[in-house]
Design a protein around this motif. Structure first.
Motif, mmCIF file in Angstrom:
data_model
loop_
_atom_site.group_PDB
_atom_site.id
_atom_site.type_symbol
_atom_site.label_atom_id
_atom_site.label_comp_id
_atom_site.label_asym_id
_atom_site.label_seq_id
_atom_site.Cartn_x
_atom_site.Cartn_y
_atom_site.Cartn_z
ATOM 1 N N CYS A 173 0.830 -1.215 0.000
ATOM 2 C CA CYS A 173 0.000 0.000 0.000
ATOM 3 C C CYS A 173 0.863 1.263 0.000
ATOM 4 O O CYS A 173 0.578 2.224 -0.726
ATOM 5 N N ILE A 174 1.915 1.262 0.820
ATOM 6 C CA ILE A 174 2.811 2.431 0.864
ATOM 7 C C ILE A 174 3.483 2.626 -0.491
ATOM 8 O O ILE A 174 3.560 3.750 -1.016
ATOM 9 N N THR A 175 3.968 1.532 -1.093
ATOM 10 C CA THR A 175 4.619 1.610 -2.405
ATOM 11 C C THR A 175 3.658 2.124 -3.457
ATOM 12 O O THR A 175 4.018 2.972 -4.288
ATOM 13 N N MET A 176 2.414 1.635 -3.409
ATOM 14 C CA MET A 176 1.406 2.020 -4.394
ATOM 15 C C MET A 176 1.082 3.516 -4.313
ATOM 16 O O MET A 176 1.098 4.230 -5.322
ATOM 17 N N VAL A 177 0.831 4.000 -3.115
ATOM 18 C CA VAL A 177 0.463 5.415 -2.939
ATOM 19 C C VAL A 177 1.661 6.321 -3.213
ATOM 20 O O VAL A 177 1.535 7.354 -3.885
ATOM 21 N N LEU A 178 2.837 5.935 -2.729
ATOM 22 C CA LEU A 178 4.031 6.748 -2.919
ATOM 23 C C LEU A 178 4.355 6.923 -4.397
ATOM 24 O O LEU A 178 4.652 8.029 -4.865
ATOM 25 N N GLY A 179 4.290 5.825 -5.163
ATOM 26 C CA GLY A 179 4.571 5.903 -6.592
ATOM 27 C C GLY A 179 3.598 6.823 -7.315
ATOM 28 O O GLY A 179 3.993 7.622 -8.172
ATOM 29 N N ALA A 180 2.312 6.731 -6.964
ATOM 30 C CA ALA A 180 1.302 7.574 -7.610
ATOM 31 C C ALA A 180 1.521 9.050 -7.296
ATOM 32 O O ALA A 180 1.439 9.912 -8.181
#
Length: 309
Positions: A173-180
């Motif tokens: 979840c952190i990776t997903m939001v951070l990338g976006a």
């Protein structure tokens, strides 16, 4: 010629990762892949490319050493590294703490290649400076080698482990939001695509977490995760190559500078739009199917845990 030589070496190492029968062989090919792909990032030999290549190599080496430590711990705990024997060996092991310690170390090593938070620092630096074909392969293929390792740990070492699933879910979840978020605040086309890859890797990790959390009822998560990996590989390869087409014609990647380049180029329009729609999960494209399967697995997880009530 140097590029093509190291391209062939990296291709062979990548095939070796996916065809290896035990984790030690996987580790050897994984490290060969890391060292040979270093030349892709450093290919142009500009100051920015060399700095990005140094970061990439540092993350790869640190991740590899931690992974090797995890393999030693795993061998000590279960007595085998053969992938088809890991499930039964791990289930019979009385010391689950050792398996957890080994799994964390292996997750660190494979997560470094996948671009998982907080080991993602190389990915946004490497893609903008690497040649477009190299960026396409780094994003579309090499990151999947890292996901493959995480899947092996999830399925064979800690199947059905709720704690492991929650850990991977949080990191995903952190990776997903951070990338976006990083993609939204950038104007460099290849940097945006790199950060988009970061976000998509996070989504794949969420599907991997659902594999663990759903236990024996993880068919939707399994199909969605594998299909998402295939979708991201094909689509991101296409988008990075199209970014290379834009760069070869304009010698710029800043969106404000390349504005209007696509006028009168319907083929470029259609191909880029198809890739973008698939990444966004628009109905009618492969991305919609994979995103829906992962989403439905999360709905199933919520229903089983009582969160929907």
């Amino acid at each position: 010629n140097r590029y093509y030589f190291f391209f062939l070496l990296t291709q062979g190492a990548t095939v070796g990762v996916f065809l290896s029968a035990d984790l030690f062989t996987t580790f050897i090919f994984f490290e060969i892949m890391s060292f040979t792909s270093y030349t892709w990032v450093a290919h142009d030999e500009t100051p920015g490319a060399m700095r990005a290549a140094e970061t990439y190599l540092a993350v790869a080496i640190i991740g590899g050493m931690v992974m090797l430590m995890g393999l030693f711990l795993l061998w000590n705990a279960v007595g085998t590294l053969a992938i088809d024997e890991l499930y039964e060996a791990a289930k019979a092991c009385p010391n689950k703490g050792r398996i957890w310690a080994a799994s964390i170390c292996i997750l660190f090593g494979f997560g470094a290649k996948a671009g998982m938070f907080p080991l993602h620092i190389w990915l946004p630096k490497a893609h903008p400076v690497a040649p477009a074909p190299a960026s396409a392969l780094l994003s579309g293929v090499l990151t999947k080698a890292g996901i493959f390792g995480i899947l092996v740990v999830t399925v064979y070492l800690l199947p059905g482990s709720r704690s492991w699933g929650v850990l991977v879910l949080v990191l995903g979840c952190i990776t997903m939001v951070l990338g976006a978020v990083m993609a939204v605040f950038s104007t460099n086309l290849k940097y945006i695509l790199a950060c988009s890859s970061l976000s998509q890797i996070g989504f794949i990790l969420v599907g991997t977490a659902a594999l663990a959390l759903l236990g024996q009822h993880n068919a939707l998560a399994a199909h969605g995760t594998v299909l998402y990996m295939m979708n991201h590989s094909l689509v991101k390869l296409t988008l990075f190559l199209l970014a290379g087409v834009v760069y070869c014609n304009t010698h710029a990647l800043d969106l404000n500078q390349i504005r209007g380049f696509g006028r009168g180029k319907p083929l470029l329009h259609i191909l880029f739009l198809c890739g973008a729609c698939s990444l966004a999960g628009i109905p009618g494209f492969l991305g919609y199917i994979s995103k829906t399967l992962v989403h439905e697995s999360l709905v199933e997880l919520a229903a089983e845990s009582g969160s929907l009530g």
